[in-house]
Motif scaffolding. Structure first.
Motif, mmCIF file in Angstrom:
data_model
loop_
_atom_site.group_PDB
_atom_site.id
_atom_site.type_symbol
_atom_site.label_atom_id
_atom_site.label_comp_id
_atom_site.label_asym_id
_atom_site.label_seq_id
_atom_site.Cartn_x
_atom_site.Cartn_y
_atom_site.Cartn_z
ATOM 1 N N GLN A 113 0.837 -1.202 0.000
ATOM 2 C CA GLN A 113 0.000 0.000 0.000
ATOM 3 C C GLN A 113 0.875 1.257 0.000
ATOM 4 N N THR A 114 0.474 2.238 -0.782
ATOM 5 C CA THR A 114 1.213 3.501 -0.868
ATOM 6 C C THR A 114 0.514 4.562 -0.017
ATOM 7 N N LEU A 115 1.185 5.684 0.178
ATOM 8 C CA LEU A 115 0.595 6.800 0.914
ATOM 9 C C LEU A 115 -0.663 7.286 0.196
ATOM 10 N N GLU A 116 -0.555 7.463 -1.118
ATOM 11 C CA GLU A 116 -1.699 7.912 -1.923
ATOM 12 C C GLU A 116 -2.848 6.906 -1.832
ATOM 13 N N GLY A 117 -2.503 5.618 -1.887
ATOM 14 C CA GLY A 117 -3.513 4.561 -1.771
ATOM 15 C C GLY A 117 -4.204 4.601 -0.421
ATOM 16 N N GLN A 123 -11.492 7.548 2.165
ATOM 17 C CA GLN A 123 -12.675 8.274 1.692
ATOM 18 C C GLN A 123 -13.930 7.543 2.146
ATOM 19 N N VAL A 124 -14.829 8.287 2.772
ATOM 20 C CA VAL A 124 -16.106 7.716 3.195
ATOM 21 C C VAL A 124 -17.224 8.601 2.659
ATOM 22 N N ILE A 143 1.578 14.835 2.261
ATOM 23 C CA ILE A 143 0.414 15.354 1.538
ATOM 24 C C ILE A 143 -0.510 16.011 2.550
ATOM 25 N N LYS A 144 -0.861 17.268 2.263
ATOM 26 C CA LYS A 144 -1.791 18.004 3.127
ATOM 27 C C LYS A 144 -3.144 18.039 2.438
ATOM 28 N N VAL A 145 -4.190 17.627 3.156
ATOM 29 C CA VAL A 145 -5.540 17.662 2.596
ATOM 30 C C VAL A 145 -6.453 18.448 3.532
ATOM 31 N N LEU A 146 -7.517 18.965 2.943
ATOM 32 C CA LEU A 146 -8.586 19.597 3.714
ATOM 33 C C LEU A 146 -9.808 18.726 3.518
ATOM 34 N N ARG A 147 -10.362 18.237 4.629
ATOM 35 C CA ARG A 147 -11.540 17.359 4.569
ATOM 36 C C ARG A 147 -12.732 18.086 5.153
ATOM 37 N N GLU A 148 -13.851 17.966 4.452
ATOM 38 C CA GLU A 148 -15.092 18.578 4.929
ATOM 39 C C GLU A 148 -16.228 17.587 4.807
ATOM 40 N N PRO A 156 -14.497 21.277 9.516
ATOM 41 C CA PRO A 156 -13.507 20.710 8.585
ATOM 42 C C PRO A 156 -12.187 20.421 9.298
ATOM 43 N N SER A 157 -11.409 19.523 8.734
ATOM 44 C CA SER A 157 -10.099 19.168 9.293
ATOM 45 C C SER A 157 -9.019 19.358 8.248
ATOM 46 N N GLN A 158 -7.862 19.784 8.720
ATOM 47 C CA GLN A 158 -6.661 19.847 7.891
ATOM 48 C C GLN A 158 -5.805 18.669 8.336
ATOM 49 N N ILE A 159 -5.387 17.831 7.395
ATOM 50 C CA ILE A 159 -4.628 16.631 7.754
ATOM 51 C C ILE A 159 -3.361 16.563 6.916
ATOM 52 N N ILE A 160 -2.241 16.295 7.580
ATOM 53 C CA ILE A 160 -0.968 16.077 6.910
ATOM 54 C C ILE A 160 -0.670 14.585 7.023
ATOM 55 N N TYR A 161 -0.484 13.924 5.886
ATOM 56 C CA TYR A 161 -0.146 12.501 5.857
ATOM 57 C C TYR A 161 1.310 12.365 5.434
ATOM 58 N N VAL A 162 2.051 11.520 6.172
ATOM 59 C CA VAL A 162 3.449 11.273 5.829
ATOM 60 C C VAL A 162 3.748 9.789 6.055
ATOM 61 N N LEU A 163 4.571 9.237 5.181
ATOM 62 C CA LEU A 163 4.966 7.828 5.272
ATOM 63 C C LEU A 163 6.307 7.750 5.986
ATOM 64 N N HIS A 164 6.387 6.857 7.007
ATOM 65 C CA HIS A 164 7.650 6.699 7.732
ATOM 66 C C HIS A 164 7.733 5.271 8.275
ATOM 67 N N ASN A 165 8.780 4.559 7.912
ATOM 68 C CA ASN A 165 9.042 3.194 8.405
ATOM 69 C C ASN A 165 7.820 2.275 8.299
#
Length: 195
Positions: A113-117, A123-124, A143-148, A156-165
């Motif tokens: 699985q990738t970060l983008e995946g 998504q719901v 990747i920074k996203v804004l979810r509403e 709404p939420s601002q979320i930063i996703y990062v892949l690590h280990n």
């Protein structure tokens, strides 16, 4: 004798006052009449919600992360998640612009699985990503996203996703339109992985 000297002194004083007024008005652009009529109002200084110097370092050894947060904010670790609230009572939805909840969560990725995946798999129905931006977190691509929600039953939420280990770390700020978003940015700047 004395009366003419007094009259001359009064005339000189009047000329001096009028001269000072004219110099102030036309040379320096100061309206002395307005200053005399209306007392100066103290400037309104809106104090910053959090000082840059009142930050405390929080280290979580199970998540292997460290982050700065304001001294008076509450930190509550819950297994693979940490919640940092700007208030002692938690977030009050009625007055949400001056409050913020920051959550840091670690999610193990499935094989391949990738970060983008992963982001796409979250998504719901009723929740949409309204913006997406490539950013960096601890010098790693993120990747920074804004979810509403639609309809907007929650902020709404601002979320930063990062892949690590092999894990995705999600750092969220709710509400995304809080006055404290600049503090969240400072927290992100201080964020680091320990391993």
């Amino acid at each position: 004798g004395n009366r003419s000297k007094l009259e001359l002194a009064v005339i000189k004083l009047i000329i001096l006052i009028v001269g000072a007024y004219l110099v102030a008005k036309f040379w320096f652009g100061v309206d002395l009449a307005a200053l005399i009529k209306k007392p100066a109002e103290a400037p309104i200084i809106k104090e910053a919600p959090v000082s840059l110097f009142n930050l405390k370092r929080y280290t979580d050894n199970s998540l292997q992360i460290a982050i700065n947060h304001p001294l008076n904010w509450t930190v509550a670790p819950f297994g693979n998640e940490i919640v940092i609230d700007s208030t002692q009572e938690g977030i009050n939805s009625e007055n949400r612009k001056d409050q913020i909840r920051v959550a840091i969560k670690r999610i193990l990725l499935t094989e391949g699985q990738t970060l983008e995946g992963y982001i796409n798999s979250t998504q719901v129905e009723g929740v949409k990503i309204t913006s997406r931006e490539n950013v960096k977190l601890d010098n790693k691509p993120a990747i920074k996203v804004l979810r509403e929600r639609d309809p907007p039953v929650e902020p709404p939420s601002q979320i930063i996703y990062v892949l690590h280990n092999g894990s995705v770390y999600a750092l969220s700020a709710t509400p995304a339109d809080s006055e404290l978003i600049p503090v969240f940015r400072q927290m992100l700047d201080s964020f680091e992985f320990l391993e």
